[in-house]
Write a protein that holds these residues in place. Structure first.
Motif, PDB file in Angstrom:
ATOM      1  N   ASP A  51       0.830  -1.205   0.000  1.00  0.00           N
ATOM      2  CA  ASP A  51       0.000   0.000   0.000  1.00  0.00           C
ATOM      3  C   ASP A  51       0.866   1.257   0.000  1.00  0.00           C
ATOM      4  OD1 ASP A  51      -2.614  -1.363   0.361  1.00  0.00           O
ATOM      5  OD2 ASP A  51      -1.741  -1.942   2.286  1.00  0.00           O
TER       6      ASP A  51
ATOM      7  N   PRO B  88       1.827   5.506  -3.019  1.00  0.00           N
ATOM      8  CA  PRO B  88       2.095   6.523  -1.991  1.00  0.00           C
ATOM      9  C   PRO B  88       3.483   6.314  -1.382  1.00  0.00           C
ATOM     10  CG  PRO B  88      -0.115   5.638  -1.719  1.00  0.00           C
ATOM     11  CD  PRO B  88       0.560   4.790  -2.766  1.00  0.00           C
TER      12      PRO B  88
ATOM     13  N   HIS C  34       5.774  12.026   1.678  1.00  0.00           N
ATOM     14  CA  HIS C  34       5.450  12.201   3.091  1.00  0.00           C
ATOM     15  C   HIS C  34       6.722  11.863   3.857  1.00  0.00           C
ATOM     16  CE1 HIS C  34       1.122  12.915   2.623  1.00  0.00           C
ATOM     17  NE2 HIS C  34       1.312  12.236   1.506  1.00  0.00           N
TER      18      HIS C  34
ATOM     19  N   TYR D 126       2.010   7.067   7.766  1.00  0.00           N
ATOM     20  CA  TYR D 126       1.444   6.169   6.753  1.00  0.00           C
ATOM     21  C   TYR D 126      -0.008   6.540   6.431  1.00  0.00           C
ATOM     22  CZ  TYR D 126       5.474   3.080   7.663  1.00  0.00           C
ATOM     23  OH  TYR D 126       6.744   2.554   7.791  1.00  0.00           O
ATOM     24  N   ARG D 127      -0.771   6.855   7.464  1.00  0.00           N
ATOM     25  CA  ARG D 127      -2.164   7.232   7.227  1.00  0.00           C
ATOM     26  C   ARG D 127      -2.257   8.515   6.393  1.00  0.00           C
ATOM     27  NH1 ARG D 127      -2.769   6.036  13.161  1.00  0.00           N
ATOM     28  NH2 ARG D 127      -3.457   3.853  13.293  1.00  0.00           N
ATOM     29  N   ALA D 128      -1.344   9.444   6.670  1.00  0.00           N
ATOM     30  CA  ALA D 128      -1.312  10.673   5.872  1.00  0.00           C
ATOM     31  C   ALA D 128      -0.961  10.381   4.416  1.00  0.00           C
ATOM     32  CB  ALA D 128      -0.308  11.651   6.467  1.00  0.00           C
TER      33      ALA D 128
ATOM     34  N   LEU E   3      -1.530   7.564   2.793  1.00  0.00           N
ATOM     35  CA  LEU E   3      -2.655   6.892   2.160  1.00  0.00           C
ATOM     36  C   LEU E   3      -3.799   7.846   1.839  1.00  0.00           C
ATOM     37  CD1 LEU E   3      -2.815   3.548   4.212  1.00  0.00           C
ATOM     38  CD2 LEU E   3      -2.181   3.824   1.810  1.00  0.00           C
ATOM     39  N   SER E   4      -3.956   8.877   2.669  1.00  0.00           N
ATOM     40  CA  SER E   4      -5.044   9.818   2.441  1.00  0.00           C
ATOM     41  C   SER E   4      -4.674  10.889   1.427  1.00  0.00           C
ATOM     42  CB  SER E   4      -5.430  10.484   3.764  1.00  0.00           C
ATOM     43  OG  SER E   4      -4.402  11.339   4.223  1.00  0.00           O
ATOM     44  N   GLY E   5      -3.379  10.912   1.041  1.00  0.00           N
ATOM     45  CA  GLY E   5      -2.940  11.889   0.052  1.00  0.00           C
ATOM     46  C   GLY E   5      -2.711  13.258   0.647  1.00  0.00           C
TER      47      GLY E   5
ATOM     48  N   SER F 160       5.123  17.527   3.171  1.00  0.00           N
ATOM     49  CA  SER F 160       4.761  17.142   4.531  1.00  0.00           C
ATOM     50  C   SER F 160       6.005  16.593   5.218  1.00  0.00           C
ATOM     51  CB  SER F 160       3.661  16.077   4.493  1.00  0.00           C
ATOM     52  OG  SER F 160       3.474  15.488   5.748  1.00  0.00           O
TER      53      SER F 160
END
Length: 421
Positions: free
Chosen positions: A104, A126, A189, A415-417, A419-421, A211
């Motif tokens: 992912d 990502p 990121h 990682y969540r950032a 994935l959310s773009g 970021s």
């Protein structure tokens, strides 16, 4: 969530140690974490060696010859900057493998000899990227000592700002311009291993709109780096039980320009000149046969240590650990020492500022003042006699800042950032 880390090897140098520790930290939090490496130093699940087998061996030999040919023109370039230079030309044939994987997120680490600059910009997944040194934001240099407002990594590598200590073609500008072109449409990121490096990255024209967050390297503070009985540890390494011990070292010797061995040697002269006879020096990371008879205090060479649990015992054997580096992205020697309850002395510059709390868990010396470095060392050594032990605060700071749980949670947020773009 499946994450694919890209790193040349495992647990070999500071960057690969850091990457492996990040991998283990996020694994503990349930991330399906895998490593893609060029060299697999030990057998472990979820680490894939892209050079495995006969075809991998042939590919590695072929790459070396191609890379040697590509780098021939760069022989005209001369610089006094002793840091490694990488021109980002490497093509290991792994881009397609990365893009076609079921990961992912692709987590880049020290990749200058795994992916070319242009290939990094062609990753379709990502991207999380941990900066382990300054290479991503510089030209070809992995470190630059110029941290002024006019430093090239801050203002750009321009036609008219090649430094005086470089001669020949401006290949650093050539490399930086390729990064600017190749990465202009890529979202990164970014995590840096220290706040200093995060500040540098934020100032870079390459990443100033990205970021960026600082996440210190995690440590195994429970089973690897923890306090051990001092006398027992000294006996294991043949160190004197009745002396104050200054410990210093690096994976490949402290005696390089960036690691500052010459500064430590000068500080030891200052200490010896005070007439102290209760202090000795221990060095690790040196070849076992190397002698240090020209130092002003007795030196015990404990050689190279590849077992991290043994390294933890060595930290416990010392009264103070000195990391005299002129520049460090972070400085894992200091954080490892503090996890073992041993205070650290470093220069008040770059990454180590995150690690040491001045006169609480060690001493931040004036860069690069060897007299103040000596003063910091003796100040720490004398605290125990004054009833002001720095051991417990050092250990507590490591538990608070460098535990795998702390770093792992921060990487999950990264990682969540991504994935959310």
């Amino acid at each position: 969530m499946k994450v694919l880390h890209i790193i040349p090897d495992v647990n070999a140098g500071g960057a690969s140690k850091g990457a492996y520790r990040i991998h283990k930290a996020v694994q503990k939090l349930g991330v399906d974490s895998h490593l893609l490496v060029l060299k697999k130093n030990f057998e472990e699940a979820k680490i894939e060696n892209v050079n495995a087998g006969l075809l991998g061996w042939l590919g590695r030999k072929l790459y070396k010859e191609i890379n040697r040919g590509l780098n021939k023109p760069f022989a005209q370039f001369k610089t006094e900057n002793q840091a490694l230079h990488s021109y980002g030309l490497a093509r290991r044939g792994i881009l397609q493998k990365i893009n076609q994987s079921d990961a992912d997120i692709v987590h880049l680490h020290w990749v200058s000899n795994m992916l070319s600059i242009e290939e990094i910009g062609k990753i379709t997944k990502p991207i999380a990227w941990t900066f382990h040194d300054m290479w991503p934001l510089c030209g070809a240099e992995h470190y630059v000592m110029d941290d002024s407002p006019n430093a090239r990594f801050r203002v750009g590598y321009l036609v008219n700002n090649q430094p005086a200590y470089e001669t020949g073609p401006d290949f650093n500008r050539f490399t930086w311009e390729r990064k600017l072109a190749a990465w202009s449409n890529t979202t990164f990121h970014i995590a840096t291993c220290s706040q200093w490096l995060a500040d540098c990255a934020s100032a870079s024209p390459l990443f100033q709109h990205g970021s960026i967050r600082a996440i210190n390297y995690p440590l195994d503070v429970e089973t690897t780096f923890f306090p051990s009985p001092k006398i027992q540890a000294r006996s294991e390494f043949g160190l004197p039980p009745d002396k104050k011990i200054i410990l210093a070292g690096a994976i490949d010797s402290v005696n390089s320009h960036y690691k500052g061995g010459d500064l430590l040697k000068q500080a030891v002269i200052h200490i010896a000149n005070t007439g102290r006879t209760d202090i000795v020096v221990a060095l690790f990371g040196e070849k076992a046969e190397t002698q240090f008879t020209d130092w002003a205090l007795p030196v015990f060479n404990v050689g190279r240590i590849f077992d991290e649990k043994l390294l933890g015992k060595l930290y416990s054997a010392a009264d103070v650990v000195v990391m005299p580096s002129r520049q460090e992205a972070f400085g894992q020697v200091a954080s490892e020492a503090q996890a073992c309850g041993t205070p650290a002395v470093v220069f008040n510059k770059s990454g180590p500022i995150d690690i040491v709390a001045h006169k609480q868990t060690g001493y931040l010396a004036t860069p690069f003042d060897t007299q103040d470095l000596a003063q910091g060392i003796t100040w720490v050594l004398d605290q125990e006699n004054l009833g002001n032990s720095l051991s417990l605060p050092s250990r507590q700071r490591a538990l608070t800042l460098f535990s795998p749980q702390v770093a792992g949670e921060k990487y999950l947020a990264l990682y969540r950032a991504a994935l959310s773009g």
